[in-house]
Scaffold this motif. Sequence first.
Motif, PDB file in Angstrom:
ATOM      1  N   PRO A   8       0.814  -1.213   0.000  1.00  0.00           N
ATOM      2  CA  PRO A   8       0.000   0.000   0.000  1.00  0.00           C
ATOM      3  C   PRO A   8       0.848   1.264   0.000  1.00  0.00           C
ATOM      4  O   PRO A   8       2.000   1.260   0.440  1.00  0.00           O
ATOM      5  N   ALA A   9       0.251   2.349  -0.465  1.00  0.00           N
ATOM      6  CA  ALA A   9       0.934   3.644  -0.398  1.00  0.00           C
ATOM      7  C   ALA A   9      -0.105   4.732  -0.159  1.00  0.00           C
ATOM      8  O   ALA A   9      -0.933   5.009  -1.035  1.00  0.00           O
ATOM      9  N   GLY A  10      -0.038   5.339   1.019  1.00  0.00           N
ATOM     10  CA  GLY A  10      -0.956   6.436   1.324  1.00  0.00           C
ATOM     11  C   GLY A  10      -0.408   7.788   0.943  1.00  0.00           C
ATOM     12  O   GLY A  10      -1.144   8.767   0.846  1.00  0.00           O
ATOM     13  N   ASP A  11       0.908   7.862   0.698  1.00  0.00           N
ATOM     14  CA  ASP A  11       1.541   9.102   0.263  1.00  0.00           C
ATOM     15  C   ASP A  11       2.828   8.738  -0.477  1.00  0.00           C
ATOM     16  O   ASP A  11       3.188   7.565  -0.596  1.00  0.00           O
ATOM     17  N   PHE A  12       3.533   9.752  -0.971  1.00  0.00           N
ATOM     18  CA  PHE A  12       4.678   9.480  -1.842  1.00  0.00           C
ATOM     19  C   PHE A  12       5.853   8.856  -1.086  1.00  0.00           C
ATOM     20  O   PHE A  12       6.555   7.985  -1.621  1.00  0.00           O
ATOM     21  N   GLU A  13       6.074   9.260   0.142  1.00  0.00           N
ATOM     22  CA  GLU A  13       7.164   8.671   0.916  1.00  0.00           C
ATOM     23  C   GLU A  13       6.907   7.184   1.162  1.00  0.00           C
ATOM     24  O   GLU A  13       7.823   6.358   1.079  1.00  0.00           O
ATOM     25  N   THR A  14       5.667   6.841   1.464  1.00  0.00           N
ATOM     26  CA  THR A  14       5.330   5.434   1.668  1.00  0.00           C
ATOM     27  C   THR A  14       5.489   4.645   0.386  1.00  0.00           C
ATOM     28  O   THR A  14       5.968   3.498   0.394  1.00  0.00           O
ATOM     29  N   LEU A  15       5.120   5.235  -0.731  1.00  0.00           N
ATOM     30  CA  LEU A  15       5.303   4.582  -2.029  1.00  0.00           C
ATOM     31  C   LEU A  15       6.777   4.261  -2.257  1.00  0.00           C
ATOM     32  O   LEU A  15       7.119   3.150  -2.682  1.00  0.00           O
ATOM     33  N   LYS A  16       7.655   5.200  -1.964  1.00  0.00           N
ATOM     34  CA  LYS A  16       9.085   4.961  -2.160  1.00  0.00           C
ATOM     35  C   LYS A  16       9.593   3.847  -1.248  1.00  0.00           C
ATOM     36  O   LYS A  16      10.397   3.006  -1.666  1.00  0.00           O
ATOM     37  N   GLY A  29      -4.543   5.541  -3.770  1.00  0.00           N
ATOM     38  CA  GLY A  29      -5.769   6.229  -4.143  1.00  0.00           C
ATOM     39  C   GLY A  29      -5.524   7.662  -4.512  1.00  0.00           C
ATOM     40  O   GLY A  29      -4.566   8.294  -4.056  1.00  0.00           O
ATOM     41  N   GLY A  30      -6.415   8.194  -5.339  1.00  0.00           N
ATOM     42  CA  GLY A  30      -6.408   9.612  -5.636  1.00  0.00           C
ATOM     43  C   GLY A  30      -7.258  10.365  -4.629  1.00  0.00           C
ATOM     44  O   GLY A  30      -7.670   9.820  -3.600  1.00  0.00           O
ATOM     45  N   LYS A  31      -7.525  11.602  -4.915  1.00  0.00           N
ATOM     46  CA  LYS A  31      -8.317  12.430  -4.002  1.00  0.00           C
ATOM     47  C   LYS A  31      -9.806  12.130  -4.106  1.00  0.00           C
ATOM     48  O   LYS A  31     -10.598  12.602  -3.281  1.00  0.00           O
ATOM     49  N   ARG A  32     -10.213  11.335  -5.117  1.00  0.00           N
ATOM     50  CA  ARG A  32     -11.634  11.045  -5.324  1.00  0.00           C
ATOM     51  C   ARG A  32     -11.853   9.551  -5.493  1.00  0.00           C
ATOM     52  O   ARG A  32     -10.987   8.828  -5.950  1.00  0.00           O
ATOM     53  N   PHE A  33     -13.037   9.101  -5.093  1.00  0.00           N
ATOM     54  CA  PHE A  33     -13.549   7.762  -5.413  1.00  0.00           C
ATOM     55  C   PHE A  33     -12.762   6.618  -4.797  1.00  0.00           C
ATOM     56  O   PHE A  33     -12.859   5.487  -5.258  1.00  0.00           O
ATOM     57  N   ARG A  36     -10.363   4.917   1.031  1.00  0.00           N
ATOM     58  CA  ARG A  36      -9.605   5.421   2.180  1.00  0.00           C
ATOM     59  C   ARG A  36      -9.512   6.931   2.071  1.00  0.00           C
ATOM     60  O   ARG A  36      -8.459   7.508   1.841  1.00  0.00           O
ATOM     61  N   LYS A  37     -10.649   7.581   2.257  1.00  0.00           N
ATOM     62  CA  LYS A  37     -10.736   9.029   2.047  1.00  0.00           C
ATOM     63  C   LYS A  37      -9.852   9.809   3.012  1.00  0.00           C
ATOM     64  O   LYS A  37      -9.416  10.916   2.716  1.00  0.00           O
ATOM     65  N   PHE A  38      -9.537   9.216   4.166  1.00  0.00           N
ATOM     66  CA  PHE A  38      -8.783   9.949   5.178  1.00  0.00           C
ATOM     67  C   PHE A  38      -7.289   9.653   5.134  1.00  0.00           C
ATOM     68  O   PHE A  38      -6.535  10.121   5.992  1.00  0.00           O
ATOM     69  N   ALA A  39      -6.845   8.879   4.141  1.00  0.00           N
ATOM     70  CA  ALA A  39      -5.415   8.789   3.872  1.00  0.00           C
ATOM     71  C   ALA A  39      -4.981  10.075   3.165  1.00  0.00           C
ATOM     72  O   ALA A  39      -5.818  10.845   2.678  1.00  0.00           O
ATOM     73  N   SER A  40      -3.676  10.324   3.098  1.00  0.00           N
ATOM     74  CA  SER A  40      -3.207  11.535   2.408  1.00  0.00           C
ATOM     75  C   SER A  40      -3.595  11.494   0.934  1.00  0.00           C
ATOM     76  O   SER A  40      -4.073  12.474   0.364  1.00  0.00           O
ATOM     77  N   ASN A  41      -3.393  10.326   0.298  1.00  0.00           N
ATOM     78  CA  ASN A  41      -3.742  10.123  -1.111  1.00  0.00           C
ATOM     79  C   ASN A  41      -2.967  11.046  -2.045  1.00  0.00           C
ATOM     80  O   ASN A  41      -2.130  11.841  -1.617  1.00  0.00           O
ATOM     81  N   PHE A  42      -3.268  10.932  -3.339  1.00  0.00           N
ATOM     82  CA  PHE A  42      -2.474  11.595  -4.370  1.00  0.00           C
ATOM     83  C   PHE A  42      -3.369  12.496  -5.223  1.00  0.00           C
ATOM     84  O   PHE A  42      -4.384  12.030  -5.763  1.00  0.00           O
ATOM     85  N   ASP A  43      -2.986  13.767  -5.359  1.00  0.00           N
ATOM     86  CA  ASP A  43      -3.713  14.605  -6.313  1.00  0.00           C
ATOM     87  C   ASP A  43      -3.242  14.249  -7.718  1.00  0.00           C
ATOM     88  O   ASP A  43      -2.375  13.387  -7.903  1.00  0.00           O
ATOM     89  N   ASP A  44      -3.804  14.894  -8.738  1.00  0.00           N
ATOM     90  CA  ASP A  44      -3.517  14.485 -10.116  1.00  0.00           C
ATOM     91  C   ASP A  44      -2.042  14.652 -10.478  1.00  0.00           C
ATOM     92  O   ASP A  44      -1.454  13.807 -11.167  1.00  0.00           O
ATOM     93  N   ILE A  45      -1.428  15.734 -10.011  1.00  0.00           N
ATOM     94  CA  ILE A  45      -0.008  15.952 -10.306  1.00  0.00           C
ATOM     95  C   ILE A  45       0.843  14.888  -9.623  1.00  0.00           C
ATOM     96  O   ILE A  45       1.758  14.306 -10.225  1.00  0.00           O
ATOM     97  N   ARG A 239      -3.083   1.513   3.664  1.00  0.00           N
ATOM     98  CA  ARG A 239      -2.903   2.814   3.018  1.00  0.00           C
ATOM     99  C   ARG A 239      -2.945   3.980   3.998  1.00  0.00           C
ATOM    100  O   ARG A 239      -2.687   5.120   3.607  1.00  0.00           O
ATOM    101  N   MET A 240      -3.250   3.704   5.257  1.00  0.00           N
ATOM    102  CA  MET A 240      -3.202   4.750   6.276  1.00  0.00           C
ATOM    103  C   MET A 240      -2.077   4.500   7.271  1.00  0.00           C
ATOM    104  O   MET A 240      -1.988   5.162   8.306  1.00  0.00           O
ATOM    105  N   LYS A 241      -1.188   3.564   6.943  1.00  0.00           N
ATOM    106  CA  LYS A 241      -0.073   3.239   7.823  1.00  0.00           C
ATOM    107  C   LYS A 241       1.153   4.092   7.472  1.00  0.00           C
ATOM    108  O   LYS A 241       1.233   4.692   6.395  1.00  0.00           O
ATOM    109  N   THR A 242       2.124   4.116   8.385  1.00  0.00           N
ATOM    110  CA  THR A 242       3.315   4.941   8.225  1.00  0.00           C
ATOM    111  C   THR A 242       4.275   4.339   7.199  1.00  0.00           C
ATOM    112  O   THR A 242       4.225   3.134   6.920  1.00  0.00           O
TER     113      THR A 242
END
Length: 278
Positions: A8-16, A29-33, A36-45, A239-242
Amino acid sequence: MKKELLSPAGDFETLKQAIHNGCDAVYLGGKRFGARKFASNFDDIEMVKAIKYCHLYGVKIYVTVNTIIYENEVKDCLDYLTFLHKNGVDAVIMQDMGMITLTRKVLPNLDIHVSTQAHTHNNNQIKLLENLGVTRVVVAREMSLDEIKKLDTSLEIEAFIHGALCMSYSGRCLFSSMIGGRSGNRGKCAQPCRLPYELICEDKTIDKGYLLSPRDLCSIEYLPKLVHAGVKSFKIEGRMKTPEYVATVTRIYRKYLDKILNNEPYIIDTQDKKDASF
């Protein structure tokens, strides 16, 4: 025998951290749909950046579009799926059957994985999904090993191997929405099952504690059986983990999955089990 470790990846640091600790694919996840709406998630950029970063390291990227979609959201959802497809995501993870059907017509070359939120647990349902043209099914988290073995399908099977479990059937819990107006099927679960409760009978407390909360899943000792049961992708929840959590758990499961794939003696280090459960 190609198998996939999916982190899982809730943000870019976790992805790395997931990538550099040995995953074959990430889901985010992105910002929509996303569920895990309360994870940081990824905007389009950030999403475009994440796709490029994953592919730079030969890692696949799957994006969750796995909430139920309301009628007034259909166009926006299709636009978002088109954006993901044009930017090269390897697959999207979806729950809504109507939206899956429509996406197959509009974007026939976009791979669709059916979310665990769809509660897929029998061969009749799998046959329906095959007819819809999806490529992978994420089986319901409450399925037993024997039930997974009995699935008869050409679809890829993905199963959760580590992390939080739902107290209800996957995708069928209304607890949060009924007591707090926050639906898990819309990505807003408040996780009321994780709270302490008292069990009262005839005005007497007969039990108390975390009565509805299941323990987190840890499948290190069951990995060989899951491999032989036909599971293709081994999925870590979180996706909400560190970043530290995802790095540690990914590294440990990479170690043991490689033991199986390389036909090495499958001996589990007790420290690994302890570290994976922090």
